[in-house]
Design an enzyme around this catalytic site. Structure first.
Site, PDB file in Angstrom:
ATOM      1  N   ALA A   1       0.806  -1.277  -0.160  1.00 47.43           N
ATOM      2  CA  ALA A   1       0.003   0.075  -0.147  1.00 47.43           C
ATOM      3  C   ALA A   1       0.696   1.392   0.003  1.00 47.43           C
ATOM      4  O   ALA A   1       1.757   1.377   0.644  1.00 47.43           O
ATOM      5  CB  ALA A   1      -0.957   0.050   1.117  1.00 47.43           C
ATOM      6  N   CYS A   2       0.464   2.232  -0.617  1.00 47.98           N
ATOM      7  CA  CYS A   2       1.076   3.402  -0.633  1.00 47.98           C
ATOM      8  C   CYS A   2      -0.161   4.645  -0.905  1.00 47.98           C
ATOM      9  O   CYS A   2      -1.101   4.268  -1.066  1.00 47.98           O
ATOM     10  CB  CYS A   2       2.019   3.610  -1.800  1.00 47.98           C
ATOM     11  N   THR A   3       0.267   5.945  -1.234  1.00 46.15           N
ATOM     12  CA  THR A   3      -0.833   6.975  -1.179  1.00 46.15           C
ATOM     13  C   THR A   3      -1.610   6.825  -2.131  1.00 46.15           C
ATOM     14  O   THR A   3      -2.916   6.915  -2.054  1.00 46.15           O
ATOM     15  CB  THR A   3      -0.122   8.358  -1.219  1.00 46.15           C
TER      16      THR A   3
ATOM     17  N   GLY B   1      -0.986   4.806  -5.257  1.00 53.13           N
ATOM     18  CA  GLY B   1      -0.714   3.564  -5.972  1.00 53.13           C
ATOM     19  C   GLY B   1       0.837   3.412  -6.869  1.00 53.13           C
ATOM     20  O   GLY B   1       1.436   2.541  -7.215  1.00 53.13           O
TER      21      GLY B   1
ATOM     22  N   ILE C   1      -4.166   4.103  -1.080  1.00 55.78           N
ATOM     23  CA  ILE C   1      -4.998   4.485   0.091  1.00 55.78           C
ATOM     24  C   ILE C   1      -6.039   5.531  -0.242  1.00 55.78           C
ATOM     25  O   ILE C   1      -7.155   5.347  -0.024  1.00 55.78           O
ATOM     26  CB  ILE C   1      -3.983   5.231   1.056  1.00 55.78           C
TER      27      ILE C   1
END
Ligand SMILES: [Zn+2]
Ligand SMILES: [Zn+2]
Length: 306
Positions: free
Chosen positions: A177-179, A181, A207
């Site tokens: 997961a990250c901000t 993608g 996210i």
């Protein structure tokens, strides 16, 4: 209030300079500010402006043959959440420090929809792991329940973390997961190249898209963003703590010593006690007026693109 939109696409760009010139002109014409990184492997941008200007920007982008399927992720904001417009050419659209011909966006982890990711995270077990690929300053103020974080300052430190902790992923299904993608694309390709995890997934839209659908879901706290807003509140949980005294607190600020400017999370009491600085050293420098102080009117400085 206007809109800040964030987007990326991995696409072969033969002439990044031509795209750069076009983007610069387009943004200036529309009065947008923000940051656009262009590489031979693609484009990664965050821009802010009025709703009309952002709509015109999106239309121009979608009309370009390279970007017809671009996915824009919007949130409330404006041009002035950025200090200026920066359109630059880089070797990678996010700095991972790996050869773009070796670790490519063609061999990435499978994209899970927000619903699938929600199921994965809420049913986490001994065979699964959620790896948050963001930096520790982002993790500090908001994160997924049960996720692990690499405790890194810069994204480019992630491959070393994966190498050093490879056993963590052995025989596991891993969801990254990250901000929004972009970081998980090549990070998941890197983990896949190690051939240890039974499956590697990433959240489609990161996210940002997850919390749109599950604002009160598995992600708790604030979503850190790379513009003057610093963070976007997702729900009422405060997962952060003051760097100094440890009380529950989640508002990032910057050291008032203009030459330091380090980002920290410190509560108002500690900020006052330390003269709005990050350390004993900076507070002494500020106290003795030996350094330039960030002016009050100056916007909080933003850490460079992840
Ligand atoms: Zn404190
Ligand atoms: Zn400092």
């Amino acid at each position: 209030m206007g809109i800040i939109t964030i987007y990326y696409k991995y696409v072969a760009i033969e002439d990044p300079h031509a795209i750069m010139r076009w983007q610069k002109n387009l943004c200036i014409e529309l009065g947008l500010k923000g940051r656009i990184l262009i590489a031979k492997e693609g484009i990664n941008g965050t821009v802010g402006g009025t709703s009309d200007a952002i709509a015109a920007y999106k239309k121009a982008m979608l009309d370009h043959p390279f970007f017809t399927d671009l996915d824009f992720k919007d949130s409330p904001g404006e041009a002035d959440h950025f200090s200026k417009l920066r359109v630059v050419i880089r070797p990678e659209i996010v700095h991972l420090g790996l050869d773009t011909t070796q670790i490519t966006a063609r061999d990435v982890g499978k994209h899970l929809s927000p619903e699938q990711a929600h199921q994965f995270i809420s049913q986490k077990n001994d065979n699964t792991i959620v790896l948050d690929t963001r930096n520790k300053s982002e993790w500090k103020i908001g994160r997924f329940n049960g996720a692990v974080n690499a405790d890194i300052e810069y994204f480019r430190e992630l491959p070393a973390y994966i190498d050093q902790n490879i056993d963590l992923f052995k025989g596991k299904e891993v969801l990254m997961a990250c901000t929004a993608g972009v970081r998980c694309e090549r990070a998941s390709a890197y983990l896949k190249s190690k051939n240890v995890a039974t499956a590697v997934y990433q959240i489609k839209g990161g996210i940002h898209r997850y919390v749109e659908q599950f604002p009160d879901g598995e992600f708790r706290g604030k979503n850190y963003v790379f513009d003057g807003r610093i963070s976007v509140k997702i729900n009422d949980d405060i997962v952060g703590t003051c760097d100094r005294c440890g009380i529950s607190y989640d508002e990032p600020s910057n050291c008032i010593n203009a030459e330091c400017n380090r980002q920290l999370v410190t509560c108002p009491t500690c900020r006052e006690k330390w003269l709005n600085t990050c350390s004993e050293k900076c507070s002494q420098l500020v106290h003795n007026k030996l350094v330039r102080i960030r002016t009050k009117s100056a916007k909080i400085e933003v850490t460079p693109t992840p």
